[in-house]
Structures are given as structure tokens and as C-alpha cells.
Design a protein around this motif. Sequence first.
Motif, PDB file in Angstrom:
ATOM      1  N   ASN A 149       0.868  -0.994  -0.112  1.00 23.21           N
ATOM      2  CA  ASN A 149       0.035   0.062   0.021  1.00 23.21           C
ATOM      3  C   ASN A 149       0.894   1.385  -0.065  1.00 23.21           C
ATOM      4  O   ASN A 149       0.464   2.326  -0.635  1.00 23.21           O
ATOM      5  CB  ASN A 149      -1.085  -0.040   1.128  1.00 23.21           C
ATOM      6  CG  ASN A 149      -2.167  -0.808   1.141  1.00 23.21           C
ATOM      7  OD1 ASN A 149      -2.307  -1.647  -0.035  1.00 23.21           O
ATOM      8  ND2 ASN A 149      -2.811  -0.884   2.077  1.00 23.21           N
ATOM      9  N   ILE A 150       2.022   1.022   0.745  1.00 23.16           N
ATOM     10  CA  ILE A 150       2.857   2.329   0.776  1.00 23.16           C
ATOM     11  C   ILE A 150       3.422   2.577  -0.715  1.00 23.16           C
ATOM     12  O   ILE A 150       3.441   3.779  -1.003  1.00 23.16           O
ATOM     13  CB  ILE A 150       3.971   1.912   1.762  1.00 23.16           C
ATOM     14  CG1 ILE A 150       3.397   2.161   3.270  1.00 23.16           C
ATOM     15  CG2 ILE A 150       5.286   3.280   1.625  1.00 23.16           C
ATOM     16  CD1 ILE A 150       4.367   1.753   4.172  1.00 23.16           C
ATOM     17  N   VAL A 151       4.034   1.555  -1.304  1.00 20.22           N
ATOM     18  CA  VAL A 151       4.449   1.863  -2.615  1.00 20.22           C
ATOM     19  C   VAL A 151       3.466   2.168  -3.529  1.00 20.22           C
ATOM     20  O   VAL A 151       3.708   3.158  -4.506  1.00 20.22           O
ATOM     21  CB  VAL A 151       5.191   0.259  -3.225  1.00 20.22           C
ATOM     22  CG1 VAL A 151       5.412   0.563  -4.498  1.00 20.22           C
ATOM     23  CG2 VAL A 151       6.104  -0.216  -2.269  1.00 20.22           C
ATOM     24  N   LEU A 152       2.184   1.636  -3.646  1.00 19.71           N
ATOM     25  CA  LEU A 152       1.244   2.117  -4.582  1.00 19.71           C
ATOM     26  C   LEU A 152       0.741   3.639  -4.222  1.00 19.71           C
ATOM     27  O   LEU A 152       0.480   4.348  -5.195  1.00 19.71           O
ATOM     28  CB  LEU A 152      -0.251   1.026  -4.425  1.00 19.71           C
ATOM     29  CG  LEU A 152       0.276  -0.373  -4.968  1.00 19.71           C
ATOM     30  CD1 LEU A 152      -0.918  -1.057  -4.980  1.00 19.71           C
ATOM     31  CD2 LEU A 152       0.566  -0.035  -6.596  1.00 19.71           C
ATOM     32  N   SER A 153       0.552   4.003  -3.009  1.00 24.57           N
ATOM     33  CA  SER A 153       0.138   5.260  -2.635  1.00 24.57           C
ATOM     34  C   SER A 153       1.007   6.402  -3.057  1.00 24.57           C
ATOM     35  O   SER A 153       0.812   7.310  -3.541  1.00 24.57           O
ATOM     36  CB  SER A 153      -0.201   5.380  -1.164  1.00 24.57           C
ATOM     37  OG  SER A 153       1.159   5.219  -0.366  1.00 24.57           O
ATOM     38  N   LYS A 154       2.564   5.924  -3.081  1.00 24.39           N
ATOM     39  CA  LYS A 154       3.574   6.773  -3.503  1.00 24.39           C
ATOM     40  C   LYS A 154       3.388   7.080  -4.982  1.00 24.39           C
ATOM     41  O   LYS A 154       3.825   8.144  -5.625  1.00 24.39           O
ATOM     42  CB  LYS A 154       4.914   6.319  -3.041  1.00 24.39           C
ATOM     43  CG  LYS A 154       6.127   7.290  -3.381  1.00 24.39           C
ATOM     44  CD  LYS A 154       5.842   8.483  -2.467  1.00 24.39           C
ATOM     45  CE  LYS A 154       7.102   9.607  -2.745  1.00 24.39           C
ATOM     46  NZ  LYS A 154       6.930  10.663  -2.004  1.00 24.39           N
ATOM     47  N   ARG A 155       2.874   6.022  -5.773  1.00 23.53           N
ATOM     48  CA  ARG A 155       2.837   6.296  -7.132  1.00 23.53           C
ATOM     49  C   ARG A 155       1.590   6.446  -7.908  1.00 23.53           C
ATOM     50  O   ARG A 155       1.041   6.027  -8.864  1.00 23.53           O
ATOM     51  CB  ARG A 155       3.509   4.957  -8.133  1.00 23.53           C
ATOM     52  CG  ARG A 155       4.839   4.867  -7.548  1.00 23.53           C
ATOM     53  CD  ARG A 155       5.686   6.013  -8.309  1.00 23.53           C
ATOM     54  NE  ARG A 155       5.740   6.074  -9.736  1.00 23.53           N
ATOM     55  CZ  ARG A 155       6.592   5.108 -10.456  1.00 23.53           C
ATOM     56  NH1 ARG A 155       7.409   4.470  -9.924  1.00 23.53           N
ATOM     57  NH2 ARG A 155       6.214   5.023 -12.006  1.00 23.53           N
ATOM     58  N   PHE A 156       0.736   7.069  -6.930  1.00 27.36           N
ATOM     59  CA  PHE A 156      -0.844   6.934  -7.224  1.00 27.36           C
ATOM     60  C   PHE A 156      -1.113   8.109  -8.319  1.00 27.36           C
ATOM     61  O   PHE A 156      -0.449   9.256  -8.498  1.00 27.36           O
ATOM     62  CB  PHE A 156      -1.592   7.468  -5.697  1.00 27.36           C
ATOM     63  CG  PHE A 156      -2.823   7.501  -6.125  1.00 27.36           C
ATOM     64  CD1 PHE A 156      -3.996   6.491  -6.244  1.00 27.36           C
ATOM     65  CD2 PHE A 156      -3.451   8.890  -6.233  1.00 27.36           C
ATOM     66  CE1 PHE A 156      -5.256   6.651  -6.630  1.00 27.36           C
ATOM     67  CE2 PHE A 156      -4.987   9.149  -6.616  1.00 27.36           C
ATOM     68  CZ  PHE A 156      -5.855   7.989  -6.612  1.00 27.36           C
ATOM     69  N   THR A 157      -1.974   7.530  -9.214  1.00 27.64           N
ATOM     70  CA  THR A 157      -2.371   8.498 -10.084  1.00 27.64           C
ATOM     71  C   THR A 157      -4.098   8.564 -10.241  1.00 27.64           C
ATOM     72  O   THR A 157      -4.622   7.292  -9.466  1.00 27.64           O
ATOM     73  CB  THR A 157      -1.888   7.933 -11.630  1.00 27.64           C
ATOM     74  OG1 THR A 157      -2.451   6.805 -11.867  1.00 27.64           O
ATOM     75  CG2 THR A 157      -0.657   8.007 -11.839  1.00 27.64           C
ATOM     76  N   SER A 158      -4.660   9.140 -10.999  1.00 19.73           N
ATOM     77  CA  SER A 158      -6.309   8.928 -11.049  1.00 19.73           C
ATOM     78  C   SER A 158      -6.748   7.908 -11.852  1.00 19.73           C
ATOM     79  O   SER A 158      -7.782   7.085 -11.314  1.00 19.73           O
ATOM     80  CB  SER A 158      -6.795  10.377 -11.769  1.00 19.73           C
ATOM     81  OG  SER A 158      -6.707  11.551 -11.166  1.00 19.73           O
ATOM     82  N   SER A 159      -5.829   7.213 -12.717  1.00 18.72           N
ATOM     83  CA  SER A 159      -6.447   6.183 -13.368  1.00 18.72           C
ATOM     84  C   SER A 159      -6.388   4.940 -12.504  1.00 18.72           C
ATOM     85  O   SER A 159      -7.009   4.035 -12.363  1.00 18.72           O
ATOM     86  CB  SER A 159      -5.765   5.863 -14.405  1.00 18.72           C
ATOM     87  OG  SER A 159      -4.066   5.714 -14.166  1.00 18.72           O
ATOM     88  N   MET A 160      -5.166   4.957 -11.306  1.00 19.39           N
ATOM     89  CA  MET A 160      -5.180   3.850 -10.489  1.00 19.39           C
ATOM     90  C   MET A 160      -6.420   4.155  -9.353  1.00 19.39           C
ATOM     91  O   MET A 160      -6.884   3.182  -9.017  1.00 19.39           O
ATOM     92  CB  MET A 160      -4.024   4.204  -9.608  1.00 19.39           C
ATOM     93  CG  MET A 160      -2.725   3.535 -10.447  1.00 19.39           C
ATOM     94  SD  MET A 160      -1.092   4.180  -9.525  1.00 19.39           S
ATOM     95  CE  MET A 160      -1.225   3.101  -8.056  1.00 19.39           C
TER      96      MET A 160
END
Length: 420
Positions: A94-105
Motif C-alpha cells: 500500500n505504501i508503494v502504490l500510494s507513492k505512485r498514485f494516479t487518477s487512473s489507479m
Amino acid sequence: MQMDNDGYLYHYTFPPTKLRAAREVVEHRYGDVDKDNARRLAPYRLPKLLEFIRRTPTDELETWAVTLKKSDVMVLLYQYPYPDETQDTQRKVNIVLSKRFTSSMGRYLWGLFSHDYEHVYLQDLLRRVYPVDSYAFLNPGQDTREALVAALSNRSGIAYGLIPFFTTSKKHSKELLKSLQIKEDCPIEHFLLFEMLLAGLQYDVFIRREGEASIQRKLEKYPLEHYQQLMKVYLEARTYETFHGVILEEAIKRLHDPRERMVDWTFLSEKALSDVKRWLVVNELRKFFEGDNNRRFEYWKRYLHYIDNVTQLRGNGDPKVAFIYFRQFVVVEFGNIGSAYFYHREGFDNWILSRTTSHNFRRRSTNVKESLLKETARTMRGDPLFINKEGHFGYYETWSRKFTRHMQEYLAGNFDYSEG
């Protein structure tokens, strides 16, 4: 369970296969090139990514996440969630994904959430990414954004935190679902609408907002147990005067008339059940006297607390007639304005009502049937029968005053009362 350093309490209780199935549904709906590439790369890249995440200290993950290729980020995203991993590893993902978060995600994750709204780590990820762009992928208005902020901090879960928004907003639930981009017939829609009804049915402002017909359509879709649960909230918050006709008529169709069949009404309190029966009496009287210009409905409504029941004949060729039951006597009213006939209750049941079920009665014309309901014999084989008949002639104030004098005496048990 564990308390994370972000302050959220997690319960590891979800089934490991549930969100996987939801992911497949969402992938099919929101499929794109990134998803296809991620699926091809996953068998080769995912094991290495997860291994690195497992052994990397939390405070180094954000720096590493920035260096990841987009394709690796997509591999992590489209294989989400990771129920076979430890709680610590799921949190790190979750930490990794939140750091690379985009609107499409965000759109993709929100689609997953709509199918498994109680998943602990998915909710954690949604909380983590909100500060990035305040869910720009939903294009929320101010009221929706405020509702999301409140929901994200709800200790019971995000979906539970949205219930007040659906209950107290001035907007119809259709608009609220649209504002949150919740698709029709997905699990969170079912959850929110049920909880909305459970919390809102006690309030008239909520009924007005949604509309009687809209609420009735929602209610009729529920299985019996859930329907009764919702109707209990609705009925026990009101008296018979404030019931809504569309909702009550549907309840009678679904649960049957409690005066004739009680089995499906045992969920109600005694008072609420009494109000349902009273509403049925009022409704029967209203329908019978509909269009009546002598205001008979207005008159008999005065005696609702004394009336036990109201029934009508409904067979082919039967006259329009209503039997108004009081404790000791019965009043027979006819569709054509004329006289009301008063009978002792026991005698009426034994000698007048019994006629209506005979084969001979069924064969008679409407006029003859009506005449058979105008018996004037004082007794029948020892049973007290006819008491009196009074006409609805002249002005309302004139005949109603006379009726009232007789009714006061009859309710007191004085059936010999006469005005000459």
C-alpha cells in the motif's frame, strides 16, 4: 489484529478469494493496455517485486517506489490484493502504490472497493491516497468531498461512514450514487441503499426526498426478513394518520391483511400493529365512501377508536355495502345514500352475515341481495337483531347530530333509545 502507526485499526478477517474475484470483474470493466501488459509481466516481475518489498525497511520504501518503472507499478496494482502475504507486506504494498498514485489507479481501486467494501487493506490504501488529489478521479462536489472525508475517518469502515451522507443529504439517492460513481447492482450499492433505508425510513423528510413510489420499489426487492426489518423501522416511527398509502398498500400485499393472517406481522410491536389495523379500517372507509357528497366518511372517522373492523361484500353482483363493526353492534352502510341499519352484533353475524355466504344469496340479483341486508325483525329465533335505521338526509349538520345522539346511547349499551 494490529494497530498501525497511522492510527487505523485493522482486522484480518476477510476471505482471501473474495477480492480476487472482484478484481477480475473490475479488470474486465476497466480493461486497458496497462492491464494487459501487467498480466503478461506478472509471472516474471511480481515474485521479485514482492520479495524486495518484504525485505526492505518501511522507511526506505517510498524512495524505492519513486524509482519503479510504470510497468512494475501496474503489475503491483493489477494483481492487488495480496491476501497470501503477511499483514506487514500488504501494508508495504500500500505504501508503494500510494507513492505512485494516479487518477487512473484511483478509478481502478474504487471499482475494486465497490465490490469488496469491507476489505481492510484496500480501505487502508484508499485512505492513504486521498491526500494526493482528494479523489479527483471521482470529480466530487463539495458535499461529496466532505462526505468522503468523514467516511475515510470512520472507525467502522469507509462504506459505513457514507451512510449518513445517504440518509441526511437533500439529494435523491440516485444522485448520490452517481456523485460517487457507484455502479448499479454492485455490492456497495446494495449495502448503502439498505443501510440508508434502515436509518432513514423513520423520517418524513427522507420519505419526501426519495418519494413514496421510489421507496416502495426499493422495498419490494428485499427478501422477507429484510423487508420486515425495514418495515419495522418505518411503522414503529409513525401512527396510522401518518402512514403513506403507497408503502402500506404494498405491505398489505406482501404480508397480507393482519386482521385475517397474523403470521407475517409478529415482528411488529403491539402498538404499531394496532395502528396498521386502524389504517386498514380508515382505508376501507375512505374507499367505500369515495365521491360521497354526504360526508359519511368524515362522520364515521370520528369513531375510529371504537370501530373494530370494516368489511365489504366483494362477490360478483354483490351490492356496494360496508359492515362497520363496533364492540356490541354493527352498522350497515350502502353505496347509495339512504339509511344506515344498526344491528346487535351477535344477531347480525348469526342471521345477516350468514346470508351472504349462502348459495341462495349468490344466485339473487343485486337489488334482492341488498334487500336481504335490510332486515327489520327485532329478534330472530331468540337472538336480538335489528336496533334501528337512520337516514343521511338533509344537511350534514342535521343528520350527523341525530346520528351522534344515537351513537352515544348505543356505545353506552342503551339500545332501547328512541326519539319517537
